[in-house]
Scaffold this motif. Sequence first.
Motif, PDB file in Angstrom:
ATOM      1  N   ASN A 112       0.921  -1.541   0.235  1.00 36.40           N
ATOM      2  CA  ASN A 112       0.106  -0.613  -0.100  1.00 36.40           C
ATOM      3  C   ASN A 112       1.101   1.658  -0.196  1.00 36.40           C
ATOM      4  O   ASN A 112       0.480   2.321  -0.824  1.00 36.40           O
ATOM      5  CB  ASN A 112      -0.346  -0.148   0.959  1.00 36.40           C
ATOM      6  N   VAL A 250      -9.449   3.577  -2.460  1.00 36.95           N
ATOM      7  CA  VAL A 250      -7.857   2.710  -2.066  1.00 36.95           C
ATOM      8  C   VAL A 250      -7.697   4.214  -0.840  1.00 36.95           C
ATOM      9  O   VAL A 250      -8.602   5.116  -1.079  1.00 36.95           O
ATOM     10  CB  VAL A 250      -6.657   3.612  -3.203  1.00 36.95           C
ATOM     11  N   PRO A 254      -1.692   7.363   2.014  1.00 38.33           N
ATOM     12  CA  PRO A 254      -1.224   6.701   2.916  1.00 38.33           C
ATOM     13  C   PRO A 254       0.532   6.234   3.533  1.00 38.33           C
ATOM     14  O   PRO A 254       1.411   6.888   2.340  1.00 38.33           O
ATOM     15  CB  PRO A 254      -1.019   5.542   2.724  1.00 38.33           C
ATOM     16  N   GLU A 259      -0.395   2.860   7.520  1.00 40.78           N
ATOM     17  CA  GLU A 259      -0.460   1.068   7.500  1.00 40.78           C
ATOM     18  C   GLU A 259      -0.320  -0.256   8.537  1.00 40.78           C
ATOM     19  O   GLU A 259      -1.065  -1.193   8.436  1.00 40.78           O
ATOM     20  CB  GLU A 259       0.761   0.842   6.367  1.00 40.78           C
ATOM     21  N   ARG A 415      -6.909  -1.704  -0.115  1.00 40.82           N
ATOM     22  CA  ARG A 415      -6.630  -0.974   0.591  1.00 40.82           C
ATOM     23  C   ARG A 415      -6.643  -2.611   1.928  1.00 40.82           C
ATOM     24  O   ARG A 415      -5.832  -3.723   2.586  1.00 40.82           O
ATOM     25  CB  ARG A 415      -6.724  -0.018   1.848  1.00 40.82           C
ATOM     26  N   ALA A 484     -11.670   3.491   5.152  1.00 39.06           N
ATOM     27  CA  ALA A 484     -10.559   4.338   3.753  1.00 39.06           C
ATOM     28  C   ALA A 484     -10.660   5.498   3.912  1.00 39.06           C
ATOM     29  O   ALA A 484     -11.615   5.898   4.142  1.00 39.06           O
ATOM     30  CB  ALA A 484     -10.140   3.547   3.260  1.00 39.06           C
TER      31      ALA A 484
END
Length: 509
Positions: A112, A250, A254, A259, A415, A484
Amino acid sequence: MADEKGVPTTPDAKAASQDDSAHDNPSGTLELPDSWKYRRLTLFGYKFPWYASPSVQLVIVSFVCFMCPGMFNALNGMGGGGQLDNTANNRANTALYSTFAVVGFFAGTFTNKLGIRTALSFGGIGYSVYVASYLSYNHTKNLGFTTFAGALLGVCAGLLWCAQGAIMMSYPSEANKGRYISWFWMIFNLGAVIGSLIPLGQNIHAKGKSVVTDGTYVGFLVLTLIGAGLSWCLVDTKSVIRSDGSKVIVMKHPSWKSEIVGLWETFKTDPYIIALFPMFFASNWFYSYHFNEVNGAYFTTRTRALNGVCYYIFQIIGAYVFGFALDTKGVRRTTRAKGAWVALFALIMAIWGGGYKFQTTYDRAWAEDENSVKKDWTDPGFAGPFVLYMFYGFSDAAWQTCVYWFMGALTNNGRKLANFAGFYKGIQSAGAAITWRLDDIKIPYMNMFASNWALLAGSLVIALPVILWKVEDSVSLEKDIAFADTTIEEVAPKEAVIEAPHGHHQEKV
């Protein structure tokens, strides 16, 4: 070539695809950005999907795996990595799956953050080093290099398979996930088929024992390098647009912190995923048994190569049958999920039941006796073990296809699916590391066989509650984006337009 629904571009398939597209967007128009990535090539009256469509991106990642993991599978399918002595192969693969288990579990976090292309390309390089170590071993018997190459590949493959899984499960629409998984598995295993033809052609007259030649390893090395480079032909996930105008979900910008927190959030929001962990664990447990303890132990070199070709052909057939059945139109997804579980359980019991009878005919002492005569395709009694080995390949593809489809049916969030894929490959690799080590310490063949059958059947029973109560007919957009940092407007289909605004073009679908 496949269309944007993941279907081959035959006349019947084209018609079906057009019907699907019309269903996705009844107005027949779609607003796309004015960029080369969204222009469609027309050939013989058929308009192929735009470059940044899910189907084209799937084909690219499929060919990356065709050339990298596909060559790895062809090499290992020979038994012992093409060597007479399994030691180097066992040590390399034990190291591989040990590092893979650790890296794979956290691979969603890295993928990611780093992006799909970087993860795939880095993964491809690991396969090249692995193949090169066997080429070196043919001349130097340097066990340290092959073991190091295996450990490095575990790190690289963790990222490659996580990126691949995220693409395969999050890019397609809900109605086409089975087809996408199927098409990926078919193209990927076609690489192993072609890879297995190389040693078959070079050892066609080697009825006795022999190692794989340098030419085979060089051929595999070149293909893995091409596969690593092909990764850079992919577009960013944010650029992918489906046929209904929607985008992949998505997370915006990030960070490493977000994450790592997201990895924990996956367990917090979806704790039931733990019930699938035994299926993940079982999904590579059988490879050391298939490759070393059946193919490598029982057959001559050229017959091992032939078996490898047919094993992967049956993988393609298995992926096709299960992948397309899982997307059957007119049947509720919850019903398809239950049907897949029943079919998988029946398949495991039938094939491994036949495998038990075969395993009673030989043991490790016979296989490792230099005076024992291995089975060749010209010998009487070859047909039964040959057919069994092909169906081992069929059941492998069926298992992998169903596991991916089950995960894809739980969410459409890219994700979260990257984390699911990371869990899958990490836990899968932990199981594989154990079995390659068990083969290295020379566990009795029947013990290994029994562990395979019990683990496959038992893990299906443990996973059943998830199949019954967590797979829904559709996952709502609101539920997906809750995980997300994004909004519905950023991922939902756009309204159809009559006049395309500046900087966009109108597309018929």
